[in-house]
Write an enzyme that holds these catalytic residues in place. Structure first.
Site, PDB file in Angstrom:
ATOM      1  N   CYS A 193      12.563  -9.952   6.098  1.00  0.00           N
ATOM      2  CA  CYS A 193      11.433  -9.020   6.085  1.00  0.00           C
ATOM      3  C   CYS A 193      11.535  -8.097   7.285  1.00  0.00           C
ATOM      4  CB  CYS A 193      10.113  -9.790   6.105  1.00  0.00           C
ATOM      5  SG  CYS A 193       8.681  -8.721   6.351  1.00  0.00           S
TER       6      CYS A 193
ATOM      7  N   CYS B  10       8.639  -8.421   9.797  1.00  0.00           N
ATOM      8  CA  CYS B  10       8.754  -9.645  10.601  1.00  0.00           C
ATOM      9  C   CYS B  10       9.768  -9.429  11.713  1.00  0.00           C
ATOM     10  CB  CYS B  10       9.186 -10.821   9.735  1.00  0.00           C
ATOM     11  SG  CYS B  10       7.842 -11.594   8.805  1.00  0.00           S
TER      12      CYS B  10
ATOM     13  N   HIS C 215       3.643 -13.398   8.605  1.00  0.00           N
ATOM     14  CA  HIS C 215       4.049 -12.754   7.353  1.00  0.00           C
ATOM     15  C   HIS C 215       2.997 -12.985   6.276  1.00  0.00           C
ATOM     16  CE1 HIS C 215       6.674 -10.982   4.340  1.00  0.00           C
ATOM     17  NE2 HIS C 215       6.215 -11.932   3.530  1.00  0.00           N
TER      18      HIS C 215
ATOM     19  N   ASN D 281      -1.725   0.258   1.422  1.00  0.00           N
ATOM     20  CA  ASN D 281      -1.152   0.337   0.083  1.00  0.00           C
ATOM     21  C   ASN D 281      -0.862  -1.077  -0.395  1.00  0.00           C
ATOM     22  OD1 ASN D 281      -1.163   3.169   0.196  1.00  0.00           O
ATOM     23  ND2 ASN D 281       0.822   3.199   1.235  1.00  0.00           N
TER      24      ASN D 281
ATOM     25  N   GLY E 295       1.507   1.918  -4.103  1.00  0.00           N
ATOM     26  CA  GLY E 295       2.557   2.596  -3.347  1.00  0.00           C
ATOM     27  C   GLY E 295       3.131   1.762  -2.208  1.00  0.00           C
TER      28      GLY E 295
ATOM     29  N   THR F 244       5.705  -0.235  -0.264  1.00  0.00           N
ATOM     30  CA  THR F 244       7.168  -0.320  -0.303  1.00  0.00           C
ATOM     31  C   THR F 244       7.710  -1.417   0.603  1.00  0.00           C
ATOM     32  OG1 THR F 244       7.415   1.342   1.434  1.00  0.00           O
ATOM     33  CG2 THR F 244       7.407   2.139  -0.841  1.00  0.00           C
TER      34      THR F 244
ATOM     35  N   HIS G  99       5.120  -6.684   3.564  1.00  0.00           N
ATOM     36  CA  HIS G  99       4.473  -7.368   4.699  1.00  0.00           C
ATOM     37  C   HIS G  99       3.231  -6.531   4.987  1.00  0.00           C
ATOM     38  CE1 HIS G  99       4.906  -9.430   8.875  1.00  0.00           C
ATOM     39  NE2 HIS G  99       3.804  -8.677   8.945  1.00  0.00           N
TER      40      HIS G  99
ATOM     41  N   HIS H  96       0.421  -4.231   5.976  1.00  0.00           N
ATOM     42  CA  HIS H  96       0.374  -3.238   7.054  1.00  0.00           C
ATOM     43  C   HIS H  96      -0.698  -2.210   6.753  1.00  0.00           C
ATOM     44  CE1 HIS H  96       3.334  -1.921   4.064  1.00  0.00           C
ATOM     45  NE2 HIS H  96       2.944  -0.683   4.328  1.00  0.00           N
TER      46      HIS H  96
ATOM     47  N   HIS I 107      -1.827   1.767   7.698  1.00  0.00           N
ATOM     48  CA  HIS I 107      -1.414   3.052   8.251  1.00  0.00           C
ATOM     49  C   HIS I 107      -2.604   3.659   8.992  1.00  0.00           C
ATOM     50  CE1 HIS I 107       2.177   3.494   5.452  1.00  0.00           C
ATOM     51  NE2 HIS I 107       1.449   2.634   4.769  1.00  0.00           N
TER      52      HIS I 107
END
Ligand code: 5GP
Ligand code: ZN
Length: 112
Positions: free
Chosen positions: A3, A6, A45, A85, A91, A93, A96, A98, A100
């Site tokens: 990952c 990670c 994770h 996302n 969307g 990609t 893991h 996250h 924005h």
């Protein structure tokens, strides 16, 4: 586990970090979509928002508080957007969790 986030959290892949503590890391996105584009991730994770549960979800509040603090430090006084996302249609990609943090320009609504 293979990952990429990670590995960034562990420092095995270099990143431009804005903030780090025992629970989370914030770093600049490689392909910025706004003048300020920071990603905030839990060190643990968690594959996506769908994998949050009573045991691991506290970190999300910590991420939001930290994002607001980073936004202030980076002078996003006019506002900013936080995006998660989730899944293919969302969307996502990188598998893991996250968030924005986007700022420095006026955001459109609805998003594409
Ligand atoms: P997603 O599309 O999953 O919501 O967001 C993944 C984000 O991770 C994208 O904005 C992409 O530019 C960013 N990204 C992918 N790989 C790397 C990397 O190795 N380093 C950094 N800093 N950002 C990455
Ligand atoms: Zn991971």
């Amino acid at each position: 586990m293979d990952c990429i986030f990670c590995k960034i959290a562990a420092g095995e892949i270099p990143s431009n970090k804005v903030y780090e503590d025992d629970q989370i890391v914030a770093f600049y996105d490689l392909d910025p979509q706004a003048p300020v584009h920071v990603l905030l991730i839990p060190k643990e994770h968690i594959a996506s928002a769908n994998e949050l549960n009573d045991r691991n979800s506290e970190v999300v509040g910590h991420i939001y508080l930290t994002a607001a603090r980073i936004a202030k430090e980076l002078h996003l006084d006019n506002g900013y957007r936080i995006v998660n996302n989730c899944g293919v249609d969302g969307g996502q990609t990188v598998g893991h969790l996250h968030f924005h943090l986007l700022g420095g320009r006026s955001m459109k609504w609805p998003p594409g």
